[in-house]
Design an enzyme around this catalytic site. Structure first.
Site, short mmCIF file in Angstrom:
data_model
loop_
_atom_site.label_atom_id
_atom_site.label_comp_id
_atom_site.label_asym_id
_atom_site.label_seq_id
_atom_site.Cartn_x
_atom_site.Cartn_y
_atom_site.Cartn_z
N HIS A 409 -56.51 -16.75 -29.89
CA HIS A 409 -55.86 -15.85 -30.85
C HIS A 409 -55.60 -14.46 -30.27
O HIS A 409 -54.91 -13.65 -30.89
CB HIS A 409 -56.70 -15.74 -32.12
CG HIS A 409 -55.90 -15.58 -33.38
ND1 HIS A 409 -54.55 -15.31 -33.37
CD2 HIS A 409 -56.24 -15.68 -34.69
CE1 HIS A 409 -54.11 -15.21 -34.61
NE2 HIS A 409 -55.12 -15.46 -35.44
N ASP A 413 -50.30 -15.98 -31.44
CA ASP A 413 -50.35 -15.72 -32.87
C ASP A 413 -50.32 -17.04 -33.65
O ASP A 413 -49.84 -18.07 -33.14
CB ASP A 413 -49.17 -14.85 -33.31
CG ASP A 413 -49.23 -13.46 -32.69
OD1 ASP A 413 -50.35 -12.98 -32.44
OD2 ASP A 413 -48.16 -12.87 -32.45
#
Length: 438
Positions: A409, A413
């Protein structure tokens, strides 16, 4: 009779040390020439150490999990006649002699477990007072009572071997020998009773087995800990209707040439990933978080997580972008066989830029796969199940499979992860699109 020292050999390729991962012998064992004594692991491969001669093992120089320098004494044998130590191994290893000098003193070959036990038992010439001081009394076999919790039963190696082969738990047997020692007669009596414990009723098992994490299992543990501690995972799960794909796969397998590998779902997934990564190349990458640099690769090197008897390994399909469906199938099969046989090379186990993990029929409904550090994505395949699906007018049986995929992450995204998986879903649900170029 002569003493022979076996040192850790030079395993080549500039390796200076190796981890001891397995002993095949113990002190007191008699071994034949060329029998495997131990196995060591380098960062490249597992190497077995054979015996150079017939003899008796009198000393082991390391414990499982120890990292041993090349040239260090590993095993000592008592052999018939004189066996010269490997002079070539000593050449260029000036520290070997010093290592041997610092090795622990050798226990006399005759001082085995049986001798130590006899030393604790008072002889006929010992006074009662001295005998009490040397060896406190233990309950004898006639009591028929189980041993106190944590007390290890006394028995010779031959008795232990016989009990193990007969499936007898020695903790259930009282011993009639000196100091409560279990004998062959005790086993005979136990079997004559119908192999029933002397103490009736259910017996609590208070044993605790210590299993040292070594070799490949330790490397897996270190890799998983590194990945989970340094990568903030986001896991995205989507279901895929693979009914059409399974029909196509079955038809292609039915018409395939004899020299071609049988198609599983993995080659289709690899080809779908190649097409999806062409649209989102930032997912085909590695992240050097210490330098703060993302390395985006043009070549697509897909790791295929494979379960082996030794643990999880990840052989790599290099340049998947240059392979067609059948070539992918052949390479996946070849790498899987090499991994299971333990013959995969270092090059075949390194260099992946994204990984696929699958548990096949045991794949469950949903998983949360751990990213293969330093990659930024891993695609998890769950098992295929027939489920009722609403087609707008009625429920129809369809073959459904979930993809459970994780992403780093920090650099991927959630939106990009979803777009990537949705593209793979579309390709798998409409498999003809996998073969359309451009």
């Amino acid at each position: 009779m002569a003493e022979h020292t076996i040192k850790l050999p030079d395993v080549g390729e500039g390796v200076a040390e190796a981890e001891l991962v397995e002993w095949h012998v113990k002190v007191g064992d008699l071994v034949r020439e060329d029998a495997i004594l131990a196995a060591v692991m380098t960062d490249k491969a597992t190497v077995e150490i054979p015996s150079p001669a017939d003899g008796e093992v009198i000393w082991l120089g390391a414990e499982v999990g120890d990292v041993v320098p090349v040239g260090s004494p590993l095993i000592r044998l008592i052999v018939e006649g004189a066996v010269a130590d490997d002079k070539e191994a000593d050449a260029g290893n000036a520290s070997s002699d010093e290592a041997e000098k610092s090795a622990p003193p050798i226990e006399p070959a005759g001082e085995k477990e049986t001798d130590k036990i006899r030393a604790d038992v008072p002889s006929a010439e010992t006074t009662p007072e001295a005998a009490e001081a040397v060896a406190p009394r233990r309950p004898l076999a006639s009591t028929g009572l189980p041993r106190p919790e944590g007390e290890k039963p006394l028995a010779s190696p031959a008795v232990r071997l016989r009990a193990r082969e007969a499936g007898i738990d020695l903790r259930q047997l009282p011993g009639s020998g000196p100091a409560g020692r279990i004998t062959h007669e005790d086993i005979d009596s136990f079997i004559a009773r119908g192999a029933q414990p002397a103490a009736r009723g259910l017996m609590p098992d208070t044993s605790v087995e210590e299993i040292k994490i070594v070799g490949l299992r330790r490397r897996i543990a270190e890799k998983m800990a590194l990945a989970k501690s340094r990568i903030p995972h986001i896991t995205y799960v989507e279901e895929v209707d693979v009914t059409a794909l399974e029909e196509l796969r079955s038809k292609l397998n039915g018409e395939r040439k004899a020299e071609r590998a049988k198609l599983t779902i993995l080659p289709f997934l690899v080809r779908a990933m190649v097409k999806a990564l062409a649209e989102q190349p930032h997912i085909n990458a590695r992240f050097d978080d210490e330098a703060g640099v993302i390395h985006r690769y043009g070549g697509i090197h897909i790791g295929i997580a494979a379960q082996t008897n030794a643990g999880l390994v990840v052989p790599v399909v290099h340049h998947a972008e240059a392979r067609d469906l059948w070539d992918c199938a052949a390479e996946v099969n070849r790498l899987a066989e090499a991994a299971k046989a333990g013959t995969a090379t270092r090059e075949e186990l390194t260099g992946s830029t994204i990984t696929v993990t699958s548990l096949g029929a045991l794949g469950g409904v949903v998983t949360t796969p751990v990213i293969n550090h330093p990659e930024v994505a891993i695609i998890g395949v769950n098992k295929i199940m027939v489920r009722p699906v609403w087609d707008g007018t009625q429920f129809v049986p369809r073959k459904m499979m979930n993809l459970s995929s994780s992403f780093d992450h920090r650099v991927i995204d959630g939106w990009d992860a979803a777009v990537f998986i949705q593209r793979i879903k579309t390709l798998l649900e409409t498999p003809a699109m996998i073969f359309v170029e451009g």
